[in-house]
Design an enzyme around this catalytic site. Structure first.
Site, PDB file in Angstrom:
ATOM      1  N   LYS A 194     -11.848 103.946 147.797  1.00 18.28           N
ATOM      2  CA  LYS A 194     -12.527 103.042 148.749  1.00 18.28           C
ATOM      3  C   LYS A 194     -11.620 101.862 149.115  1.00 18.28           C
ATOM      4  CE  LYS A 194     -16.125 102.229 146.054  1.00 18.28           C
ATOM      5  NZ  LYS A 194     -15.939 102.990 144.812  1.00 18.28           N
ATOM      6  N   ARG A 269     -24.660  99.034 145.462  1.00 22.51           N
ATOM      7  CA  ARG A 269     -24.568 100.017 144.375  1.00 22.51           C
ATOM      8  C   ARG A 269     -25.929 100.317 143.775  1.00 22.51           C
ATOM      9  NH1 ARG A 269     -18.832  98.443 142.992  1.00 22.51           N
ATOM     10  NH2 ARG A 269     -18.005 100.023 141.579  1.00 22.51           N
ATOM     11  N   ARG A 308      -4.181 104.390 137.601  1.00 26.21           N
ATOM     12  CA  ARG A 308      -4.291 103.047 138.196  1.00 26.21           C
ATOM     13  C   ARG A 308      -4.304 101.984 137.100  1.00 26.21           C
ATOM     14  NH1 ARG A 308      -9.332 101.786 142.122  1.00 26.21           N
ATOM     15  NH2 ARG A 308     -10.464 101.370 140.199  1.00 26.21           N
ATOM     16  N   ARG A 314      -6.187  96.757 134.780  1.00 23.17           N
ATOM     17  CA  ARG A 314      -7.646  96.575 134.745  1.00 23.17           C
ATOM     18  C   ARG A 314      -8.219  97.199 133.488  1.00 23.17           C
ATOM     19  NH1 ARG A 314     -10.722  98.102 140.283  1.00 23.17           N
ATOM     20  NH2 ARG A 314     -12.398  98.399 138.758  1.00 23.17           N
ATOM     21  N   ARG A 326     -19.037 103.935 133.904  1.00 23.55           N
ATOM     22  CA  ARG A 326     -19.145 103.578 135.324  1.00 23.55           C
ATOM     23  C   ARG A 326     -19.678 104.766 136.126  1.00 23.55           C
ATOM     24  NH1 ARG A 326     -13.258 101.622 135.917  1.00 23.55           N
ATOM     25  NH2 ARG A 326     -13.633 101.283 138.118  1.00 23.55           N
TER      26      ARG A 326
HETATM   27  P1  AMP Z   1     -15.032  98.097 141.614  1.00 25.39           P
HETATM   28  O1  AMP Z   1     -13.754  97.346 141.776  1.00 25.39           O
HETATM   29  O2  AMP Z   1     -15.765  98.266 142.925  1.00 25.39           O
HETATM   30  O3  AMP Z   1     -14.866  99.399 140.878  1.00 25.39           O
HETATM   31  O4  AMP Z   1     -15.999  97.168 140.716  1.00 25.39           O
HETATM   32  C1  AMP Z   1     -15.667  96.834 139.410  1.00 25.39           C
HETATM   33  C2  AMP Z   1     -16.878  96.360 138.654  1.00 25.39           C
HETATM   34  O5  AMP Z   1     -17.440  95.195 139.288  1.00 25.39           O
HETATM   35  C3  AMP Z   1     -18.018  97.363 138.577  1.00 25.39           C
HETATM   36  O6  AMP Z   1     -17.845  98.314 137.558  1.00 25.39           O
HETATM   37  C4  AMP Z   1     -19.195  96.428 138.310  1.00 25.39           C
HETATM   38  O7  AMP Z   1     -19.207  95.996 136.955  1.00 25.39           O
HETATM   39  C5  AMP Z   1     -18.851  95.216 139.159  1.00 25.39           C
HETATM   40  N1  AMP Z   1     -19.428  95.379 140.511  1.00 25.39           N
HETATM   41  C6  AMP Z   1     -18.744  95.534 141.661  1.00 25.39           C
HETATM   42  N2  AMP Z   1     -19.583  95.679 142.706  1.00 25.39           N
HETATM   43  C7  AMP Z   1     -20.823  95.638 142.176  1.00 25.39           C
HETATM   44  C8  AMP Z   1     -22.124  95.752 142.722  1.00 25.39           C
HETATM   45  N3  AMP Z   1     -22.322  95.954 144.031  1.00 25.39           N
HETATM   46  N4  AMP Z   1     -23.185  95.632 141.893  1.00 25.39           N
HETATM   47  C9  AMP Z   1     -23.015  95.416 140.593  1.00 25.39           C
HETATM   48  N5  AMP Z   1     -21.822  95.336 140.002  1.00 25.39           N
HETATM   49  C10 AMP Z   1     -20.723  95.433 140.776  1.00 25.39           C
END
Ligand code: AMP
Length: 374
Positions: A194, A269, A308, A314, A326
Site C-alpha cells: 500500500k 481498518r 522489509r 520496524r 497483524r
Molecule cells: P501500517 O504501517 O499501516 O502497517 O500500521 C502499523 C501499525 O499502526 C498497525 O499495526 C496498527 O498498530 C497501527 N495502525 C495504523 N493504522 C491504524 C488504524 N487505521 N487503526 C488502528 N491502528 C492502526
C-alpha cells in the site's frame, strides 16, 4: 435517491409529503389573513406552475388565478437588466394580489415584479413563496408567507429546473457537489504494498497520501503523547483504539483542505473507522471514490515483511508472531470492510503480486475508470 440531469447529479432533499405540509400551512395562513376578500393569486412562470396548481386546489374560498412571466425587452441592449411582465390581462387595480413564487433566492425577480405591481394601483400586495433561501436573499422586501427555508444550494424538482430538466419531479432534489476529488482507500494486509503504491499514485494523480501507520511512527519517534499511547499497541501488532485513530485521521485531512484528493493508506481498518470516515467526508462535502484492495497471499506477505524489517528496523516487521498478529487483526477487524464497501459499490480488487510498475498500472486502471467528474 440520486438522479442525473444533464451533467449534474442530485440527491433527494424535500419529499412530496413535506411540500404538501408546507402548502397546507401557507394556505391556512393566507386564507385566515385574507378573510372574505377574493384574491388574485399570481404565479410567476415557469417555475411556479406546480406550486400554484397545488396551492389553489387547497385554497378553501373563492379566488382568481393568473400567471405572469418576466421577460427582457427584446432588442434593447442595456447594462441594467430591465424586465417587463407578460401575460397579465386582469385589471388588478383595487384588488388584493398575492404573488406566488416557487423559490425566492437573491430576490432580483421578486423586486422587479414587486415594482411593476406596485405601480398598478393594487389595494394589497402580498408575497408568498414555497422555498426561500435566507442566506442568498439580498433585498429589503417583505416576504409575507414562506413555506420552507432552505440553505443556499441549487435545487430542482417541483417546478424548478436545471437547464430545462427536472420541473416535472414531484419532490425536490439538491445538487450533489460534483466530485472533483479522487479519494481512494488503499486496502490490503500488511505488506501488500500500500505504502509503495501510494507514493506512485500520489504523484500521478496529485493526491495527498495519508498513512496512519506513518503518522503513528512519526509520533512515536518524536515521543508525543499520541506516540506514547500508540506504541504498546503497535509493538504488539494490535490496532490502536478507534477513537485515537479516527481523531488523528481527521486532523490529517483538515491540514490539507486544498488537496485534490486523498489516498488513505492503512485507514479504515475497522467498520467503526469506515463509518466515521464516511460521515466525516460527508460533513466536508466529500466522498470516497473507491476502495482498492491489493491482494497477495500470506506467505508472500510474510516474506516481504521480514525482508522489509531488516531494512526499516520496524519492530513489528521483524518478528513473525507479531506479523501473524497483524494478519489476525486484519482478518477479524478489517476484512469485514470488503462487504461494507462492496455494498456501497466501491470495492475493487487488484492483484498485488508482480512488479511495482505493473501493480501501479493495475491500480491506475481502476482509478481511471472511476466516474470522477473533472
Ligand atoms: P501500517 O504501517 O499501516 O502497517 O500500521 C502499523 C501499525 O499502526 C498497525 O499495526 C496498527 O498498530 C497501527 N495502525 C495504523 N493504522 C491504524 C488504524 N487505521 N487503526 C488502528 N491502528 C492502526
Amino acid at each position: 435517491m440520486k438522479i442525473k440531469l444533464h451533467d449534474k447529479c442530485f440527491t433527494s432533499f424535500i419529499s412530496a409529503k413535506e411540500i404538501d405540509a408546507a402548502l397546507d400551512k401557507m394556505v391556512a395562513n393566507i386564507a385566515a389573513d385574507l378573510g372574505d376578500e377574493i384574491p388574485i393569486f399570481i404565479g410567476v412562470l415557469n417555475g411556479s406552475f406546480m406550486v400554484v396548481s397545488d396551492f389553489v386546489k387547497k385554497y378553501p374560498k373563492p379566488c382568481e388565478v393568473s400567471f405572469v412571466k418576466l421577460a427582457s425587452y427584446d432588442g434593447v441592449e442595456s447594462t441594467e437588466d430591465i424586465k417587463h411582465l407578460i401575460g397579465l390581462n386582469e385589471n388588478v387595480s383595487g384588488r388584493t394580489v398575492v404573488i406566488i413564487e416557487d423559490i425566492i433566492d437573491t430576490g432580483n425577480t421578486l423586486e422587479s415584479i414587486y415594482d411593476i405591481f406596485d405601480n398598478k394601483g393594487v389595494k394589497d400586495l402580498r408575497i408568498a413563496t414555497l422555498f426561500h433561501k435566507p442566506e442568498a436573499f439580498k433585498k429589503d422586501l417583505k416576504i409575507d408567507y414562506i413555506g420552507i427555508e432552505i440553505p443556499n444550494k441549487f435545487i430542482v424538482g417541483y417546478g424548478l429546473d436545471y437547464n430545462g430538466l427536472g420541473r416535472n419531479l414531484p419532490e425536490v432534489y439538491q445538487i450533489k457537489n460534483t466530485q472533483r476529488m479522487i479519494n481512494i482507500v488503499l486496502f490490503g494486509k500488511p505488506g501488500a504494498g500500500k505504502g509503495t503504491q501510494a507514493e506512485f499514485l500520489k504523484t500521478k494523480y496529485n493526491l495527498v497520501h495519508i498513512s496512519t501507520g506513518d503518522v503513528f511512527r512519526f509520533n512515536m519517534k518524536n515521543d508525543t503523547e499520541l506516540g506514547k499511547l500508540a506504541k504498546s499497541f503497535i509493538h504488539e501488532g494490535q490496532l490502536v483504539p478507534d477513537s485515537v485513530t479516527i481523531d488523528m485521521l481527521q486532523a490529517e485531512v483538515e491540514k490539507n483542505t486544498d488537496a485534490n484528493g486523498f489516498i488513505f493508506d492503512g485507514f479504515p481498518r475497522t467498520t467503526a473507522q469506515a463509518k466515521a470516515l464516511d460521515a466525516f467526508l460527508e460533513s466536508k462535502n466529500m466522498e470516497l471514490s473507491a476502495t482498492v484492495a491489493l491482494e497477495a497471499n500470506d506467505e508472500v506477505l510474510i516474506a516481504r515483511l521480514l525482508e522489509r524489517g531488516k531494512v526499516s528496523g520496524r519492530a513489528d516487521d521483524q518478528d513473525e508472531s507479531k506479523i501473524r498478529n497483524r494478519f489476525d487483526e486484519y482478518n477479524e477487524k478489517t476484512a469485514p470492510l470488503i462487504d461494507f464497501y462492496t455494498t456501497q459499490e466501491k470495492f475493487h480488487s487488484v492483484n498485488g503480486i508482480g512488479t511495482i510498475a505493473a501493480i501501479t498500472e493495475r491500480l491506475s486502471a481502476v482509478i481511471d475508470s472511476l466516474n470522477v467528474e473533472a
